[in-house]
Scaffold this active site. Structure first.
Site: not given
Lengths: 432, 143
Positions: B64, B101
């Site tokens: 990701s 993230k």
């Protein structure tokens, strides 16, 4: 301790320790354990040696055997983990190094607790305590509580209070608490709760009408010395606010052995520290052999002087040993891992080593293939014999080599990864 | 200390001496004292780790963060002591898991972004609702 000519405040002692250390170290890398009952088991997954507050709330006792708990673990949502001493050793080294930045006087007392010399107004001391608590949590990732008081014994008591009373938010400055509250606490707590008073001693104290900590603090020190010992008298004096428990050079805890001392003359070279580490490696080997133990993890540390706050350095390293050992050569060599962290020309005032992950010798003998060559030739015993006959320092180790095999005989079915000491076992972060 | 080593000690020490000077032990030990103080080569620890107490190495699992040059299997250097700011790549605790993230601090709240269009943003009302485990300072990417 010499005193500066002008001193605003008497020096005080801060006692810092990590809450439920082993469980907290596990939680730092596995946040899913947060809020769940967690216990860490002794060697060979025998019994609970650390319990998170949630596990305590389930009524799990210290030392309760795992085979008794296992059948109910699922129903409770209880997480049991094998002891991961490499992880605990590394986290401990980080905590101690960080604490060293807050005081030029630091005594590593055990794997998860330290005493620090501190000075300031009550407000400054409280702020310092909160700073240390925040920094350890933020930097290393484990929660600590702090007790600050005029003596070590009171600092430990203040810390215990801070842990058990949420009102303190983890930091208790003894002198800032109203005297009436302190008395209430000391009246409520049995003498067995005080540092250095064991069960047998408690019975003898009770027979004299000394039941609570308050009773003990009001006892006559001379009577206590005559009836008990200088050690108990020191506890009384410390409770009365007179610091008299010195730095201990050698301590044996439940699952660790510590050797440390202050130097008469500061050591300013890595070569000097190397020599000190060699001495400790051999002392640790001798103690381990005496108790029939072997160690698997070693922590080595050093620290700069109390009186020289400019150049401070508190290096601390944790070294996983290739196999459980009581071999002076291996322990000495491992302790030398501290040397690259030693700054030349800085005045080191103390150093020490701690060995953990202890287990009985010969309980699980390694295959001959992995057996240590020095051990086989009884170098440790020989060194001891010579030392006994000709005195300390008559013989020592210069060089040594590490040879060993994997440690695969210990039962550790629920071992978490050695997150910080093995490249193959790094914590995984999800990118999803 | 200051003990004179008599003949009996030499006797008793015979096997010890043979251990200490045996080629095997020395080969595994320090070949030369000079090596301990050799500091000429670049030491990555010195350059990549600003604070030994707060720096950890973690390994990435998943894709990701490809857009930030962070791939599955890469190692990251994470400093827990750094204050996360808008744009920091962080390790955050999400549903009990360490998750990587991009942190966005906007006027309307906190957003945790993936660097891969296949993964949706995660919105958090405020920074206090978010546990940031550490701030990523370096990526050790396999090329």
């Amino acid at each position: 301790m010499s005193k500066p000519a002008v001193m605003r405040h008497m020096p005080q002692i801060a006692h810092v320790d990590v809450n439920c250390f082993y469980a907290s170290a596990e939680r730092a890398f596995d946040p899913s354990l947060e809020g769940r009952p967690v216990i860490v088991l002794s060697n060979n997954d025998g019994c609970a040696v650390t319990r998170s507050p949630e596990a305590k709330a389930l009524g799990i006792a210290m030392g309760e055997p795992w085979f008794k708990l296992a059948p109910r673990a699922k129903q409770w949502g209880l997480v049991a983990l094998s002891s991961n001493y490499e992880l605990y050793g590394d986290i401990s080294a980080r905590v101690m190094e960080l604490l060293g930045r807050y005081s030029a006087w630091l005594e590593v007392y055990s794997i998860d607790e330290a005493f620090l010399g501190v000075k300031g107004t009550p407000e400054e001391l409280l702020a310092l305590g909160r700073d240390m608590k925040t920094a350890v949590r933020r930097n290393v990732g484990v929660p600590v509580c702090v007790g600050i008081a005029p003596t070590k014994t009171l600092a430990k008591l203040a810390n215990k209070w801070a842990k058990n009373n949420p009102g303190f938010d983890g930091v208790c400055h003894w002198d800032s608490v109203p005297a009436a509250d302190r008395e209430t606490l000391m009246r409520r707590l049995s003498v067995i709760e005080i540092w250095g008073v064991a069960t047998r001693l408690t019975k003898r104290l009770n027979a004299l009408g000394v039941h609570s900590i308050l009773d003990l603090s009001r006892a006559d020190p001379v009577m206590i010395r005559d009836r008990f010992s200088v050690v108990v008298m020191r506890t009384v004096l410390e409770l009365q606010g007179t610091p008299c428990i010195p730095m201990e050079e050698e301590r044996i805890g439940r699952d660790q052995l510590i050797f440390s001392r202050s130097f008469a003359t500061p050591i300013t070279t890595a070569a000097g520290i190397r020599q000190v580490m060699s001495v400790y490696g051999q002392q640790a080997a001798a103690r381990l052999a005496k108790h029939g133990l072997q160690a698997k993890v070693l922590t080595a540390f050093a620290g700069t002087s109390h009186f020289n706050p400019k150049d401070t350095s508190y290096p601390s390293v944790c070294i996983p040993l290739p196999m459980p050992t009581a071999d002076p050569v291996i322990l000495t060599k491992a302790a030398h891992a501290l040397l690259p962290r030693i700054c030349e020309d800085i005045r080191y005032a103390r150093a020490g080593i701690m060995v953990t992950d202890l287990r009985p010798t010969g309980n699980q003998a390694p295959l001959a293939l992995f057996e240590n060559p020095h051990e086989e030739r009884h170098v440790g015993t020989l060194l001891e014999d010579i030392t006994r006959r000709y005195g300390r320092g008559s013989i020592g180790l210069g060089h040594g080599g590490i040879r060993g095999g994997p440690d695969w005989t210990m039962k550790r079915d629920m071992l978490s990864p050695r997150y910080t000491t093995h490249w193959d076992e790094l914590p995984l972060v999800k990118a999803a | 200390m200051g003990v004179v080593v008599g003949p009996r000690v030499i006797d008793a020490g015979a096997s010890l001496l043979s251990v200490l000077i045996s080629p095997v032990a020395v080969a595994a030990g320090y070949p030369s004292p000079a090596q301990d103080y050799f500091d000429g080569r670049i030491d990555l620890n010195e350059h990549l780790i600003k604070d030994v107490t707060s720096t950890y190495v973690v390994r990435v699992s998943g894709d990701s963060m490809e857009g930030a040059g962070i791939s599955d299997g890469d190692e990251l250097i994470v400093n827990r002591a750094l204050e996360p700011v808008d744009g920091s790549v962080v390790v955050a605790v999400l549903d009990g898991e360490l998750t990587i993230k991009r942190l966005r601090i906007t006027g309307t709240g906190i957003v945790l972004q993936a660097e891969n269009p296949a993964y949706p943003d995660i919105r958090v009302p405020s920074l206090s609702d978010l546990v940031v485990w550490g701030v990523v300072t370096r990526c050790l990417h396999y090329v």
